[in-house]
Structure formats: structure tokens, C-alpha cells
Scaffold this motif. Sequence first.
Motif, mmCIF file in Angstrom:
data_model
loop_
_atom_site.group_PDB
_atom_site.id
_atom_site.type_symbol
_atom_site.label_atom_id
_atom_site.label_comp_id
_atom_site.label_asym_id
_atom_site.label_seq_id
_atom_site.Cartn_x
_atom_site.Cartn_y
_atom_site.Cartn_z
ATOM 1 N N MET A 1 0.842 -1.187 0.000
ATOM 2 C CA MET A 1 0.000 0.000 0.000
ATOM 3 C C MET A 1 0.881 1.242 0.000
ATOM 4 N N THR A 2 0.616 2.164 -0.912
ATOM 5 C CA THR A 2 1.387 3.386 -0.981
ATOM 6 C C THR A 2 0.684 4.476 -0.195
ATOM 7 N N HIS A 3 1.416 5.135 0.706
ATOM 8 C CA HIS A 3 0.829 6.191 1.500
ATOM 9 C C HIS A 3 0.606 7.433 0.656
ATOM 10 N N THR A 4 -0.593 7.991 0.756
ATOM 11 C CA THR A 4 -0.866 9.266 0.118
ATOM 12 C C THR A 4 -0.585 10.377 1.113
ATOM 13 N N SER A 5 -0.576 11.617 0.635
ATOM 14 C CA SER A 5 -0.326 12.723 1.540
ATOM 15 C C SER A 5 -1.402 12.813 2.612
ATOM 16 N N ALA A 6 -2.642 12.456 2.243
ATOM 17 C CA ALA A 6 -3.721 12.491 3.233
ATOM 18 C C ALA A 6 -3.496 11.451 4.304
ATOM 19 N N GLN A 7 -3.043 10.258 3.900
ATOM 20 C CA GLN A 7 -2.807 9.209 4.873
ATOM 21 C C GLN A 7 -1.625 9.532 5.772
ATOM 22 N N SER A 8 -0.649 10.233 5.251
ATOM 23 C CA SER A 8 0.574 10.453 6.013
ATOM 24 C C SER A 8 0.364 11.355 7.222
ATOM 25 N N VAL A 9 -0.735 12.119 7.230
ATOM 26 C CA VAL A 9 -0.972 12.996 8.368
ATOM 27 C C VAL A 9 -1.924 12.375 9.382
ATOM 28 N N PRO A 97 -9.040 -11.897 6.905
ATOM 29 C CA PRO A 97 -7.955 -12.865 6.819
ATOM 30 C C PRO A 97 -6.674 -12.367 6.170
ATOM 31 N N SER A 98 -6.672 -11.164 5.611
ATOM 32 C CA SER A 98 -5.499 -10.684 4.891
ATOM 33 C C SER A 98 -5.267 -9.212 5.170
ATOM 34 N N LEU A 99 -4.077 -8.750 4.855
ATOM 35 C CA LEU A 99 -3.775 -7.331 5.001
ATOM 36 C C LEU A 99 -4.675 -6.500 4.095
ATOM 37 N N GLU A 100 -4.928 -6.978 2.889
ATOM 38 C CA GLU A 100 -5.774 -6.241 1.957
ATOM 39 C C GLU A 100 -7.185 -6.053 2.508
ATOM 40 N N SER A 101 -7.701 -7.083 3.161
ATOM 41 C CA SER A 101 -9.047 -6.959 3.727
ATOM 42 C C SER A 101 -9.057 -5.971 4.884
ATOM 43 N N ALA A 102 -7.991 -5.926 5.660
ATOM 44 C CA ALA A 102 -7.896 -4.955 6.746
ATOM 45 C C ALA A 102 -7.834 -3.529 6.212
ATOM 46 N N ILE A 103 -7.083 -3.334 5.150
ATOM 47 C CA ILE A 103 -6.985 -2.005 4.529
ATOM 48 C C ILE A 103 -8.353 -1.566 4.000
ATOM 49 N N ALA A 104 -9.097 -2.482 3.396
ATOM 50 C CA ALA A 104 -10.428 -2.155 2.886
ATOM 51 C C ALA A 104 -11.359 -1.724 4.011
ATOM 52 N N VAL A 105 -11.266 -2.409 5.145
ATOM 53 C CA VAL A 105 -12.095 -2.078 6.301
ATOM 54 C C VAL A 105 -11.735 -0.685 6.831
ATOM 55 N N ALA A 106 -10.442 -0.395 6.911
ATOM 56 C CA ALA A 106 -10.009 0.911 7.398
ATOM 57 C C ALA A 106 -10.457 2.025 6.461
ATOM 58 N N ARG A 107 -10.299 1.821 5.169
ATOM 59 C CA ARG A 107 -10.707 2.838 4.199
ATOM 60 C C ARG A 107 -12.207 3.109 4.258
ATOM 61 N N ALA A 108 -12.977 2.092 4.639
ATOM 62 C CA ALA A 108 -14.434 2.259 4.725
ATOM 63 C C ALA A 108 -14.853 3.086 5.931
ATOM 64 N N GLY A 109 -13.958 3.229 6.914
ATOM 65 C CA GLY A 109 -14.284 4.070 8.061
ATOM 66 C C GLY A 109 -14.222 3.406 9.413
ATOM 67 N N ALA A 110 -13.702 2.172 9.479
ATOM 68 C CA ALA A 110 -13.583 1.509 10.777
ATOM 69 C C ALA A 110 -12.534 2.201 11.636
ATOM 70 N N ASP A 111 -12.763 2.211 12.946
ATOM 71 C CA ASP A 111 -11.816 2.784 13.905
ATOM 72 C C ASP A 111 -10.886 1.727 14.483
ATOM 73 N N ILE A 112 -11.399 0.523 14.641
ATOM 74 C CA ILE A 112 -10.647 -0.619 15.147
ATOM 75 C C ILE A 112 -10.869 -1.762 14.164
ATOM 76 N N ILE A 113 -9.834 -2.534 13.893
ATOM 77 C CA ILE A 113 -9.960 -3.664 12.975
ATOM 78 C C ILE A 113 -9.858 -4.959 13.769
ATOM 79 N N ALA A 114 -10.873 -5.800 13.650
ATOM 80 C CA ALA A 114 -10.857 -7.107 14.295
ATOM 81 C C ALA A 114 -10.384 -8.159 13.304
ATOM 82 N N ILE A 115 -9.522 -9.046 13.782
ATOM 83 C CA ILE A 115 -8.980 -10.102 12.935
ATOM 84 C C ILE A 115 -9.059 -11.438 13.653
#
Length: 243
Positions: A1-9, A97-115
Motif C-alpha cells: 500500500m502506498t501512503h498518500t499525503s492524506a494518509q501520512s498525516v 484474513p489478509s492485510l488487503e481486507s484490513a486495509i479495505a475495512v479501514a478505508r471504509a471508516g472503521a476505527d478498530i480492525i478485528a482479525i
Amino acid sequence: MTHTSAQSVQPEYTEKLPGLLAQLRGGLIVSCQAEVGEPLYGSSHMAAMAVAAAQSGAVGIRANYPQDIAAIRKVVKLPIIGIYKIDIPGYAVRVTPSLESAIAVARAGADIIAIDCTFRPHPDGLSRKEHIRLIHAQTYCPVMADISTYEEGLEAQEVGADLVATTLSGYASDTPPPEAPDFELLHRLVSDLSVPVVAEGRIAIPEQAAEAIHLGAFAVVVGSAITRPAWITARFVKGMTGK
């Protein structure tokens, strides 16, 4: 995953965690989930469930699928524990089950990720420690470890989980789960872990939720008993008819 300027802050997960824990401590987290084939499947239904839970005193929401999380985020300000259930051939692990699925959950607006943090084989081939480290680094979210045994709970803390939940107790083996919550596991984890322990799994009545808090649970997650009308109706019918 490449960090964007928005993500970096974005603040690091360690900066977010105290505020999230303050909001969740001692309260009820309502799991708003419906899967394909269930009558209430659909993001609009889950968003409505979350609003009802928030209006009635819930302190947080647990939700599945990025689209449902995004819909809930638009209408509810409570912390969201996000998961992404994916069926992968050859693996029993379903919860994020994967890093990609966790990233999708975070991008959707989750505050905590359960795995899923059980000892079962994970499809990404990463160790649990590396999996959690990458989620922290690439989503800026705390991680809640769904476990099924005491040993898994101990390791989850050791490898960096920010919270541990009893979610998968009774569901990670070939034997049918018991009907009652696993209060023995909850008690052992509360006694021996320093991270917050969340009670989840088969909590069907308010008295069981209260007992979980009495045993030291940091918070309680209830799903089916609140948000699955078909399951609730079937329990009433069985109680009345024995069928």
C-alpha cells in the motif's frame, strides 16, 4: 500500500487508542451484521440497525463488509469495530484474513480492525505478529484479536494486539459450540492479560452481559440477540413449541 499525503498525516494507532477505549469502556457494542441470503442483508438495513443501537445507548458498533461499514459511518458517530468476512478455499479463517481486507475495512471508516487471531492456518502466510504489525503500519488502526482459547489470547497480546475478544470461542473446532457464553475463558483472560478483554459470543440476555462486566470484561459485544430477527423469532418459537 502506498501512503498518500492524506494518509501520512493521520495519527498513529497508539494516539487513537486511548480515546477509543474511553468511549467503549464498560459499555455495549452492538454487532450489526447480515450475510448474503439473510432477510436483512444490505447496507441500508445495517445502517438503520446501527442508528437504532446508537439511539438506545450502545457505545460502539461491530460491522462486516466495507460497504456496510461505510454506510454506518455516514450515520453513526460511535466507534466502529470493522471486520471483513471472506471465504477462502482451504482455510477456516474468515474474519479479516489478509492485510488487503484490513486495509479495505479501514478505508471504509472503521476505527478498530478485528482479525482472526486463532492458531489456525492463515491464507497470507504471515505470522500473527507480522500481520498485526502491518495492519498497524498501513491502516493507522488499533487491532482487536478474535480468539478461541486462553493460549491464543496470551499470544495475541504478546504479538501486539490492542484488545482481545472471546469472539471465536466454540467456533474454531469441529465440535458444535455450547449454548452459553464462555465465561471461564473470559475470567482467565481478564486475570492474566494487561490489554482490554472484550466479551463476545453467545451472549443472549442482559443478565449474561452484566455477568461479563462483573467478571471484568472491558466491554460486551452482542449481535444475534439484538440484530437478527430471524434468530430471535426462532428462539421464541422453539421455546413455545419445542421445535
